[in-house]
Design a protein around this motif. Structure first.
Motif, PDB file in Angstrom:
ATOM      1  N   ALA A 118      38.328  56.294  47.386  1.00  0.00           N
ATOM      2  CA  ALA A 118      39.731  55.997  47.150  1.00  0.00           C
ATOM      3  C   ALA A 118      39.911  54.481  47.078  1.00  0.00           C
ATOM      4  N   HIS A 119      41.117  54.053  46.756  1.00  0.00           N
ATOM      5  CA  HIS A 119      41.371  52.630  46.513  1.00  0.00           C
ATOM      6  C   HIS A 119      41.832  51.918  47.778  1.00  0.00           C
ATOM      7  N   TYR A 120      41.214  50.772  48.041  1.00  0.00           N
ATOM      8  CA  TYR A 120      41.642  49.932  49.153  1.00  0.00           C
ATOM      9  C   TYR A 120      42.962  49.268  48.781  1.00  0.00           C
ATOM     10  N   ALA A 121      43.915  49.292  49.709  1.00  0.00           N
ATOM     11  CA  ALA A 121      45.248  48.760  49.440  1.00  0.00           C
ATOM     12  C   ALA A 121      45.633  47.725  50.493  1.00  0.00           C
ATOM     13  N   THR A 122      46.854  47.223  50.388  1.00  0.00           N
ATOM     14  CA  THR A 122      47.378  46.243  51.339  1.00  0.00           C
ATOM     15  C   THR A 122      47.256  46.773  52.763  1.00  0.00           C
ATOM     16  N   GLY A 123      46.746  45.942  53.647  1.00  0.00           N
ATOM     17  CA  GLY A 123      46.615  46.340  55.045  1.00  0.00           C
ATOM     18  C   GLY A 123      45.314  47.041  55.372  1.00  0.00           C
ATOM     19  N   SER A 124      44.490  47.296  54.364  1.00  0.00           N
ATOM     20  CA  SER A 124      43.227  47.985  54.612  1.00  0.00           C
ATOM     21  C   SER A 124      42.198  47.044  55.221  1.00  0.00           C
ATOM     22  N   GLN A 125      41.207  47.626  55.869  1.00  0.00           N
ATOM     23  CA  GLN A 125      40.134  46.841  56.478  1.00  0.00           C
ATOM     24  C   GLN A 125      39.065  46.548  55.441  1.00  0.00           C
ATOM     25  N   LYS A 126      38.546  45.348  55.458  1.00  0.00           N
ATOM     26  CA  LYS A 126      37.511  44.949  54.514  1.00  0.00           C
ATOM     27  C   LYS A 126      36.258  45.776  54.717  1.00  0.00           C
ATOM     28  N   VAL A 162      33.511  49.671  44.865  1.00  0.00           N
ATOM     29  CA  VAL A 162      34.632  49.514  45.798  1.00  0.00           C
ATOM     30  C   VAL A 162      35.890  49.475  44.952  1.00  0.00           C
ATOM     31  N   ASN A 163      36.708  50.499  45.061  1.00  0.00           N
ATOM     32  CA  ASN A 163      37.923  50.592  44.249  1.00  0.00           C
ATOM     33  C   ASN A 163      39.085  49.833  44.891  1.00  0.00           C
ATOM     34  N   ILE A 164      39.823  49.125  44.056  1.00  0.00           N
ATOM     35  CA  ILE A 164      40.931  48.281  44.510  1.00  0.00           C
ATOM     36  C   ILE A 164      42.250  48.793  43.936  1.00  0.00           C
ATOM     37  N   ASN A 165      43.250  48.939  44.799  1.00  0.00           N
ATOM     38  CA  ASN A 165      44.604  49.286  44.362  1.00  0.00           C
ATOM     39  C   ASN A 165      45.246  48.039  43.741  1.00  0.00           C
ATOM     40  N   LEU A 166      45.541  48.106  42.454  1.00  0.00           N
ATOM     41  CA  LEU A 166      46.047  46.921  41.747  1.00  0.00           C
ATOM     42  C   LEU A 166      47.546  46.719  41.913  1.00  0.00           C
ATOM     43  N   THR A 167      48.226  47.695  42.491  1.00  0.00           N
ATOM     44  CA  THR A 167      49.659  47.550  42.767  1.00  0.00           C
ATOM     45  C   THR A 167      49.895  46.980  44.153  1.00  0.00           C
ATOM     46  N   GLU A 168      49.114  47.466  45.116  1.00  0.00           N
ATOM     47  CA  GLU A 168      49.201  46.995  46.497  1.00  0.00           C
ATOM     48  C   GLU A 168      47.834  46.425  46.874  1.00  0.00           C
ATOM     49  N   LYS A 169      47.576  45.205  46.469  1.00  0.00           N
ATOM     50  CA  LYS A 169      46.241  44.619  46.588  1.00  0.00           C
ATOM     51  C   LYS A 169      45.925  44.242  48.038  1.00  0.00           C
ATOM     52  N   PRO A 170      44.714  44.566  48.483  1.00  0.00           N
ATOM     53  CA  PRO A 170      44.325  44.190  49.849  1.00  0.00           C
ATOM     54  C   PRO A 170      44.173  42.682  49.999  1.00  0.00           C
ATOM     55  N   GLU A 171      44.630  42.184  51.117  1.00  0.00           N
ATOM     56  CA  GLU A 171      44.605  40.738  51.355  1.00  0.00           C
ATOM     57  C   GLU A 171      43.170  40.200  51.342  1.00  0.00           C
ATOM     58  N   TRP A 172      42.251  40.929  51.948  1.00  0.00           N
ATOM     59  CA  TRP A 172      40.862  40.459  52.042  1.00  0.00           C
ATOM     60  C   TRP A 172      40.209  40.329  50.670  1.00  0.00           C
ATOM     61  N   TYR A 173      40.671  41.135  49.707  1.00  0.00           N
ATOM     62  CA  TYR A 173      40.063  41.078  48.379  1.00  0.00           C
ATOM     63  C   TYR A 173      40.369  39.746  47.704  1.00  0.00           C
ATOM     64  N   MET A 174      41.633  39.344  47.757  1.00  0.00           N
ATOM     65  CA  MET A 174      42.011  38.079  47.126  1.00  0.00           C
ATOM     66  C   MET A 174      41.489  36.884  47.908  1.00  0.00           C
TER      67      MET A 174
END
Length: 353
Positions: A118-126, A162-174
Motif C-alpha cells: 500500500a502507499h505510504y502517506a502523511t504521518g507514516s513511519q519511514k 515503496v509506493n508513495i501517496n502523491l496526495t498526502e505525501k509522507p514527510e520523510w519522503y520529501m
C-alpha cells in the motif's frame, strides 16, 4: 518472506479454468477445487522460492515452462500467460467441503505474502530499506513512475517497491529522498544521492546497468531523435489526455483527437523507435494505456481501432511484450481509479488491494 510485488485480483471457483474437469466441478460432498488468481503488477525478475504449509497444494508440471520463463525456482503453482493484459499466478488447491470464503480466510496469511504494498502517506513511519537492494519509490497508478518500472522490468533488474501517496505525501519522503515529492525516485545502494524525474531515471537505468536489451541507441543522432519524439508526443498527445481527464471539456477532446492524428502520422515504422521497440515507445506507453479508461470516465467517443488504426496496431505489438503486459491494470481497476482521481477529486491509490 517473498518480496514479489503482486496484487490479488479475484478469488474464483475453478470452473473458469478450462483445465478443470467437470467431475470435480459438479460433485457434491467431494473435494472442491478453487483458484486464487494473483496478478503480477510489478515484476517477475527475482528468483524466489515459496514454501506453503498446506498439504492441499499440488504441483502442476504443465506450469514448469512458464515458471522458468519468470525465474521461479520452485513453487506449487502454475503461471498462466495467455490472458490479454496480465500474467496470472494461479494457485490451485483441493479442500474438502469448504466454501470459497472459508478457504480464502484460511489462506489469508499466505496471500499477504503476495500483497502489493500500500502507499505510504502523511504521518507514516519511514520504511527500512534493504541495504543491498535497488529501491524504486513509485506509485501504482502514476504513469511517470510506470516509465521507470517498465525500464527495470524490460531489463530484468531486481528491485524493491515503496509506493508513495502523491496526495498526502509522507514527510520523510520529501526530507530524505525527493524534495519535490514526486515519483519515481531511484535509490541505489552505495550512491550518495537518489535519482529522480522519470525520463532521467529511465535513461540512467538503461545506460548505467549492463542488462540487455538496451532501449537507447548508441548513435547520438538517433538518441536525440527519440528524445525529440518524446517531447513532441508529450505536447501533442500526453498533455491533452491529461487535460481531458482533468476537465473533460469538448475543446480539450478535439485537441486530443487532433493530437493523436498527428502522432499517428509520425509513426512511419513498426515502432516509434524504428523496427523494434525502443526508449521512445516505452516512455510514451503509460499514457496510451490510459486512453480507454479516461475516455470511458469522461464519456468521450474515441476508439483507437476505429479512429487510429496505425496506433492501435502499435499498441497491440506493445502488449505482446511480457514486461508491458505484466504491468497493465485491468479496466475494472483502472477505470474506478481514474474516476476517483478526476471526478471524485481524491485519488484512491490503494484500490484493489
Amino acid at each position: 518472506m517473498v518480496k514479489l510485488a503482486v496484487n490479488v485480483i479475484t478469488f474464483l471457483p475453478s470452473k473458469n479454468d478450462p483445465r478443470t474437469t467437470s467431475g470435480l466441478r459438479g460433485r457434491r460432498g467431494g473435494p472442491k477445487m478453487f483458484d486464487i488468481w494473483v496478478s503480477n503488477k510489478m515484476h517477475f525478475t527475482e528468483k524466489f522460492t515459496v514454501d506453503f504449509q498446506y498439504p492441499e497444494f499440488l504441483d502442476y508440471p504443465d506450469g514448469v515452462a512458464d515458471c522458468e520463463r519468470y525465474g521461479v525456482t520452485r513453487i506449487p503453482a502454475y503461471v498462466v500467460c495467455h490472458r490479454q493484459t496480465e500474467a496470472v499466478l494461479g494457485i490451485r488447491f483441493f479442500k474438502e467441503n469448504d466454501s470459497g470464503s472459508t478457504v480464502q480466510d484460511a489462506l489469508g496469511d499466505i496471500l499477504k505474502q503476495f500483497a502489493e504494498p500500500a502507499h505510504y502517506a502523511t504521518g507514516s513511519q519511514k520504511p527500512t530499506l534493504d541495504a543491498k537492494q535497488l529501491c524504486l519509490f513509485s506509485n501504482r497508478f502514476c504513469p511517470h513512475a510506470e516509465r521507470a518500472r517498465l525500464t527495470l522490468n524490460i531489463k530484468k533488474i531486481p528491485y524493491e517497491i515503496v509506493n508513495i501517496n502523491l496526495t498526502e505525501k509522507p514527510e520523510w519522503y520529501m526530507a530524505h529522498h525527493n524534495p519535490l515529492g514526486k515519483v519515481p525516485t531511484l535509490h541505489e545502494p552505495g550512491k550518495p544521492q537518489p535519482v529522480f524525474e522519470s525520463l532521467i531515471v529511465a535513461e540512467y537505468v538503461d545506460e548505467h546497468f549492463p542488462n540487455e536489451p538496451k532501449l537507447l541507441p548508441k548513435d547520438e543522432y538517433e538518441k536525440a531523435r527519440q528524445k525529440v519524439a518524446i517531447e513532441v508526443i508529450t505536447q501533442k498527445f500526453i498533455n491533452n489526455l491529461n487535460a481531458v481527464g482533468a476537465k473533460g471539456d469538448k475543446e480539450k477532446v478535439e485537441e486530443l483527437k487532433k493530437g493523436l492524428k498527428e502522432v499517428e502520422e509520425s509513426l512511419t515504422g513498426q515502432y516509434f523507435a524504428g523496427d523494434k521497440m525502443g526508449f521512445v515507445d516505452v516512455m510514451i506507453w503509460p499514457w496510451f494505456e490510459r486512453i480507454a479508461p479516461v475516455c470511458e470516465v469522461r464519456s468521450v467517443d474515441l476508439k483507437m481501432e476505429r479512429d487510429y488504426p496505425k496506433l492501435h496496431a502499435w499498441m497491440q505489438k506493445m502488449l505482446k511484450e511480457p514486461a508491458i503486459a505484466d504491468i497493465v491494470f485491468p479496466s475494472e481497476i483502472m477505470v474506478p481509479f481514474i474516476k476517483s482521481a478526476y471526478v471524485d477529486g481524491k485519488a484512491n491509490y490503494d484500490i484493489g488491494l
